[in-house]
Design a protein around this motif. Structure first.
Motif, mmCIF file in Angstrom:
data_model
loop_
_atom_site.group_PDB
_atom_site.id
_atom_site.type_symbol
_atom_site.label_atom_id
_atom_site.label_comp_id
_atom_site.label_asym_id
_atom_site.label_seq_id
_atom_site.Cartn_x
_atom_site.Cartn_y
_atom_site.Cartn_z
ATOM 1 N N ARG A 1 0.825 -1.214 0.000
ATOM 2 C CA ARG A 1 0.000 0.000 0.000
ATOM 3 C C ARG A 1 0.857 1.261 0.000
ATOM 4 N NH1 ARG A 1 -4.939 -1.482 4.228
ATOM 5 N NH2 ARG A 1 -5.916 -3.123 2.911
ATOM 6 N N ARG A 2 1.968 1.210 0.750
ATOM 7 C CA ARG A 2 2.848 2.399 0.736
ATOM 8 C C ARG A 2 3.406 2.645 -0.671
ATOM 9 N NH1 ARG A 2 4.552 0.326 5.871
ATOM 10 N NH2 ARG A 2 6.334 -0.695 4.840
ATOM 11 N N GLN A 3 3.792 1.556 -1.327
ATOM 12 C CA GLN A 3 4.335 1.731 -2.694
ATOM 13 C C GLN A 3 3.278 2.265 -3.652
ATOM 14 O OE1 GLN A 3 5.879 -2.106 -3.725
ATOM 15 N NE2 GLN A 3 7.679 -1.937 -2.363
ATOM 16 N N THR A 4 2.035 1.759 -3.424
ATOM 17 C CA THR A 4 0.949 2.230 -4.295
ATOM 18 C C THR A 4 0.704 3.714 -4.091
ATOM 19 O OG1 THR A 4 -0.043 0.036 -4.269
ATOM 20 C CG2 THR A 4 -1.448 1.863 -4.923
ATOM 21 N N ARG A 5 0.701 4.142 -2.773
ATOM 22 C CA ARG A 5 0.458 5.574 -2.502
ATOM 23 C C ARG A 5 1.574 6.446 -3.114
ATOM 24 N NH1 ARG A 5 -1.031 3.454 2.741
ATOM 25 N NH2 ARG A 5 -3.294 3.659 3.054
ATOM 26 N N ARG A 6 2.791 5.935 -2.990
ATOM 27 C CA ARG A 6 3.898 6.724 -3.560
ATOM 28 C C ARG A 6 3.742 6.864 -5.085
ATOM 29 N NH1 ARG A 6 8.819 3.755 -0.321
ATOM 30 N NH2 ARG A 6 8.372 4.680 1.756
ATOM 31 N N ALA A 7 3.359 5.774 -5.745
ATOM 32 C CA ALA A 7 3.174 5.837 -7.190
ATOM 33 C C ALA A 7 2.060 6.785 -7.555
ATOM 34 C CB ALA A 7 2.899 4.454 -7.750
ATOM 35 N N LEU A 8 0.960 6.725 -6.733
ATOM 36 C CA LEU A 8 -0.154 7.625 -7.008
ATOM 37 C C LEU A 8 0.237 9.085 -6.743
ATOM 38 C CD1 LEU A 8 -3.116 5.492 -5.544
ATOM 39 C CD2 LEU A 8 -2.553 5.911 -7.945
ATOM 40 N N ALA A 9 1.089 9.287 -5.730
ATOM 41 C CA ALA A 9 1.532 10.667 -5.445
ATOM 42 C C ALA A 9 2.330 11.232 -6.621
ATOM 43 C CB ALA A 9 2.367 10.684 -4.178
ATOM 44 N N VAL A 10 3.143 10.365 -7.168
ATOM 45 C CA VAL A 10 3.918 10.817 -8.348
ATOM 46 C C VAL A 10 2.985 11.138 -9.500
ATOM 47 C CG1 VAL A 10 5.614 10.120 -10.060
ATOM 48 C CG2 VAL A 10 5.970 9.579 -7.650
ATOM 49 N N LEU A 11 1.977 10.254 -9.683
ATOM 50 C CA LEU A 11 1.021 10.495 -10.748
ATOM 51 C C LEU A 11 0.213 11.749 -10.501
ATOM 52 C CD1 LEU A 11 -0.252 9.465 -13.360
ATOM 53 C CD2 LEU A 11 -1.835 8.097 -11.992
ATOM 54 N N ALA A 12 -0.118 11.988 -9.190
ATOM 55 C CA ALA A 12 -0.867 13.197 -8.854
ATOM 56 C C ALA A 12 -0.056 14.440 -9.161
ATOM 57 C CB ALA A 12 -1.255 13.161 -7.377
ATOM 58 N N THR A 13 1.213 14.326 -8.940
ATOM 59 C CA THR A 13 2.068 15.480 -9.248
ATOM 60 C C THR A 13 2.030 15.782 -10.736
ATOM 61 O OG1 THR A 13 3.506 14.945 -7.393
ATOM 62 C CG2 THR A 13 4.420 16.389 -9.101
ATOM 63 N N LEU A 14 2.009 14.713 -11.554
ATOM 64 C CA LEU A 14 1.990 14.924 -12.998
ATOM 65 C C LEU A 14 0.647 15.428 -13.480
ATOM 66 C CD1 LEU A 14 3.921 11.701 -14.125
ATOM 67 C CD2 LEU A 14 4.801 14.035 -13.935
ATOM 68 N N LEU A 15 -0.441 14.979 -12.773
ATOM 69 C CA LEU A 15 -1.783 15.366 -13.211
ATOM 70 C C LEU A 15 -2.434 16.320 -12.241
ATOM 71 C CD1 LEU A 15 -3.025 11.803 -14.284
ATOM 72 C CD2 LEU A 15 -2.078 13.606 -15.743
ATOM 73 N N ALA A 16 -1.664 17.186 -11.653
ATOM 74 C CA ALA A 16 -2.212 18.084 -10.620
ATOM 75 C C ALA A 16 -3.221 19.042 -11.205
ATOM 76 C CB ALA A 16 -1.068 18.871 -9.960
ATOM 77 N N GLY A 17 -3.075 19.360 -12.461
ATOM 78 C CA GLY A 17 -4.004 20.322 -13.045
ATOM 79 C C GLY A 17 -5.290 19.700 -13.491
#
Length: 298
Positions: free
Chosen positions: A11-27
């Motif tokens: 789950r931690r790895q998943t959240r980290r991956a999603l955080a990275v994706l959120a950074t890319l799709l923040a807009g």
């Protein structure tokens, strides 16, 4: 216990991956809602800061204009100026004093000069290398006596160019000196032709004169009261005509002046001797010179 640890790690790895994706799709709002459903808080997005406009590149300063390109015939109008002269080198001459590259066959007018001290920078035997080439010369035109010269100190002052299409086209008229020389050449040819015609006419006249019989001398006409005389050849004493004078006897006159062409006897007893060319001597009845015509009396 190990299974639970592994689940939490995934789950931690998943959240980290999603955080990275959120950074890319923040807009993107849809991406934010999907991340929230997974328990991932997207990072706060800062409004995009507009990039500062890039200043336009500075334009390079235009190079200073080069010397004007002129023809050889225009060189006389630019004495003392830095110009570029374009034309064909038609005659060259090399001596211990200088090498001359001339645009005229008689070396008059404009020409370039290479001094011996600068000759090492130019191609070997420049008088051969540049002869017949279409070139551009750049430098200052100076007047040397009645001749225009440009001194070349560097090979960068002379460049070989392709001649323009009109360079080899025949010109109806050249400059005034060329026209004068051409007229003189043609007049010389005409004069030689006339001389040949005159020589032929002389030969024809000589041939005609040889074919004709020699003319017989006309016999002196005998008029009433006149004594015919036969002209005698000139005598050496004829040169002493200045010694004739009044009162001289007929014998002395004949000794000095020779026999007359004809004699006219007057009715009073005198007579006149005629020598031609308006000369005559009149004797009185006593046979003495009474008057002279055409002679200097003494």
């Amino acid at each position: 216990m190990c299974l639970a640890c592994g689940e939490r790690a995934r789950r931690r790895q998943t959240r980290r991956a999603l955080a990275v994706l959120a950074t890319l799709l923040a807009g993107s709002p849809a991406a934010s809602r999907s991340l929230a459903a997974e328990g991932v808080t997207p990072p706060a997005s800062n409004p995009a800061t507009p990039a500062a406009p890039t200043p336009p590149p500075e334009e390079a300063p235009a190079p200073p204009p080069g010397p004007a390109v002129i023809s050889v015939s225009e060189a006389k109008d630019h004495i003392g100026e830095e110009v570029t002269v374009e034309g064909r080198i038609v005659a060259t001459h090399a001596s211990p004093l200088s090498t001359i590259l001339s645009f005229r066959s008689d070396f008059n007018g404009f020409a370039a000069v290479i001094r011996p001290s600068d000759g090492g920078a130019f191609p070997s035997q420049p008088e051969e290398y540049y002869r017949g080439r279409w070139v551009r010369l750049t430098g200052r035109i100076v007047e040397n006596g009645k001749k225009l010269r440009m001194v070349l100190t560097s090979p960068r002052q002379i460049s070989i160019r392709e001649p323009p299409a009109s360079a080899d086209a025949p010109r109806p008229f050249g400059d005034s000196e060329e026209v004068t020389l051409e007229v003189l050449r043609r007049l010389t040819t005409i004069e030689e032709g006339l001389q040949q015609i005159a020589d032929r006419l002389d030969l024809i006249l000589v041939a005609l004169s040889e074919q004709q019989p020699p003319a017989q001398p006309a016999e002196p006409s005998i008029l009433p009261g006149r004594v015919p005389t036969v002209p005698s050849p000139p005598r050496a004493a004829y040169e002493s005509l200045r010694s004739l004078k009044r009162g001289m006897s007929a014998a002395d006159v004949e000794r000095l002046a020779g026999a007359p062409v004809f004699v006219d006897i007057a009715s009073e007893g005198g007579e006149t001797w005629y020598y031609g060319a308006g000369r005559s001597i009149t004797f009185n009845a006593r046979g003495r010179v009474e008057s002279l015509a055409g002679f200097q009396p003494h």
